[in-house]
Design a protein around this motif. Structure first.
Motif, PDB file in Angstrom:
ATOM      1  N   ALA A   1     -24.557   5.168  44.634  1.00  0.00           N
ATOM      2  CA  ALA A   1     -25.139   3.849  44.389  1.00  0.00           C
ATOM      3  C   ALA A   1     -25.040   2.947  45.612  1.00  0.00           C
TER       4      ALA A   1
ATOM      5  N   SER B   1     -35.536  10.928  39.131  1.00  0.00           N
ATOM      6  CA  SER B   1     -35.271  10.623  40.524  1.00  0.00           C
ATOM      7  C   SER B   1     -36.556  10.613  41.345  1.00  0.00           C
TER       8      SER B   1
ATOM      9  N   ALA C   1     -38.904   7.635  40.173  1.00  0.00           N
ATOM     10  CA  ALA C   1     -38.335   6.347  40.552  1.00  0.00           C
ATOM     11  C   ALA C   1     -38.464   6.115  42.048  1.00  0.00           C
TER      12      ALA C   1
ATOM     13  N   SER D   1     -36.288  -2.191  43.735  1.00  0.00           N
ATOM     14  CA  SER D   1     -35.003  -1.755  43.191  1.00  0.00           C
ATOM     15  C   SER D   1     -34.978  -1.842  41.673  1.00  0.00           C
ATOM     16  N   THR D   2     -35.585  -2.883  41.138  1.00  0.00           N
ATOM     17  CA  THR D   2     -35.637  -3.041  39.689  1.00  0.00           C
ATOM     18  C   THR D   2     -36.453  -1.924  39.051  1.00  0.00           C
TER      19      THR D   2
ATOM     20  N   ASP E   1     -37.019   1.009  40.363  1.00  0.00           N
ATOM     21  CA  ASP E   1     -36.277   2.248  40.579  1.00  0.00           C
ATOM     22  C   ASP E   1     -35.232   2.459  39.487  1.00  0.00           C
ATOM     23  N   THR E   2     -34.480   1.411  39.195  1.00  0.00           N
ATOM     24  CA  THR E   2     -33.419   1.510  38.192  1.00  0.00           C
ATOM     25  C   THR E   2     -33.989   1.774  36.801  1.00  0.00           C
TER      26      THR E   2
ATOM     27  N   PHE F   1     -33.164   5.600  35.090  1.00  0.00           N
ATOM     28  CA  PHE F   1     -32.230   5.694  33.970  1.00  0.00           C
ATOM     29  C   PHE F   1     -32.933   5.912  32.640  1.00  0.00           C
TER      30      PHE F   1
ATOM     31  N   ALA G   1     -27.065   1.667  34.179  1.00  0.00           N
ATOM     32  CA  ALA G   1     -28.238   1.122  34.870  1.00  0.00           C
ATOM     33  C   ALA G   1     -27.966  -0.286  35.381  1.00  0.00           C
TER      34      ALA G   1
ATOM     35  N   ASP H   1     -25.698  -0.193  38.397  1.00  0.00           N
ATOM     36  CA  ASP H   1     -26.449   0.305  39.544  1.00  0.00           C
ATOM     37  C   ASP H   1     -27.387  -0.767  40.089  1.00  0.00           C
ATOM     38  N   TRP H   2     -28.071  -1.468  39.200  1.00  0.00           N
ATOM     39  CA  TRP H   2     -29.008  -2.521  39.586  1.00  0.00           C
ATOM     40  C   TRP H   2     -28.286  -3.664  40.292  1.00  0.00           C
TER      41      TRP H   2
ATOM     42  N   LYS I   1     -27.645  -2.659  43.814  1.00  0.00           N
ATOM     43  CA  LYS I   1     -28.900  -2.708  44.575  1.00  0.00           C
ATOM     44  C   LYS I   1     -29.237  -4.134  44.997  1.00  0.00           C
TER      45      LYS I   1
END
Length: 206
Positions: free
Chosen positions: A35, A94, A97, A129-130, A132-133, A137, A177, A180-181, A184
């Motif tokens: 992360a 993955s 995203a 990034s948002t 992606d997360t 997830f 999630a 992780d966010w 990011k």
């Protein structure tokens, strides 16, 4: 593709490979070490976009995507304690995203690349990034998408627990999630410093 793109491609490849390795190691209850490395992929994309333009940034993204696919393929062949290190849903999440988030980042950056200098890298990275997360997830762990890989039991990710250990109850994967966010977003702010330094140096007349 020219030599000037090679440093960006190598940097992206290094970040993708490192993140795929470090995601196997936990950091606390909600995060993995991956992360803390993966968000710098957005920094590489934004630097290439600012210095060399959208086309160069997209080439770097596609190179990172290919490297990610190779890492996922290797991961599916390595068995861990609970089965393959990379399941189909994780590989799919993955890949989707990364590609969607990075390409959206490139487009948004280009659309708002005028001054002030920090706006494009910050806004594009926050939105990317948002996305992606959310994509990773939900595709990898949401019970609603279990049809993607019926043989893969991800019921553990749906266990109802207090959000991040203290909020309202939510599926475990949502806590993962959210953590992780948050990383990011924090790194998006920190990355503005190297973004400014790197782009200023690369854009100086030789």
């Amino acid at each position: 593709m020219t030599r000037i793109h090679l440093p960006g491609i190598l940097a992206m490849a290094a970040i993708v490979v490192a993140s795929n390795i470090l995601v196997q190691f936990l950091y606390g209850q909600w995060l993995t070490w991956g992360a803390f490395t993966y968000p710098f992929a957005f920094l590489v994309t934004d630097v290439m976009n600012r210095v060399y333009g959208q086309s160069a940034a997209r080439r770097v993204v596609l190179a990172g995507f290919v490297v990610g696919l190779i890492c996922s393929l290797i991961g599916t062949q390595i068995s861990g304690e609970f089965g393959p290190l990379v399941t189909f849903r994780i590989a799919l999440g993955s890949a989707c995203a990364f590609l969607v988030a990075q390409l959206v980042d490139v487009s948004i950056f280009a659309a708002i690349s005028a001054r002030p200098w920090w706006r494009a890298p910050l806004v594009s990275t926050l939105i990317g990034s948002t996305l992606d997360t959310i994509l990773f997830f939900s595709i990898a762990f949401s019970g609603a998408l279990s049809f993607l890989e019926p043989a893969n039991d991800v019921s553990w990710a749906g266990e109802m627990l207090p959000l991040l250990g203290q909020g309202p109850k939510a599926p475990l994967w949502m806590s993962l999630a959210l953590a992780d966010w948050t990383v990011k977003l924090s790194l998006a702010l920190i990355a503005l410093i190297p973004f400014r330094l790197i782009t200023s140096n690369l854009r100086q007349p030789s």
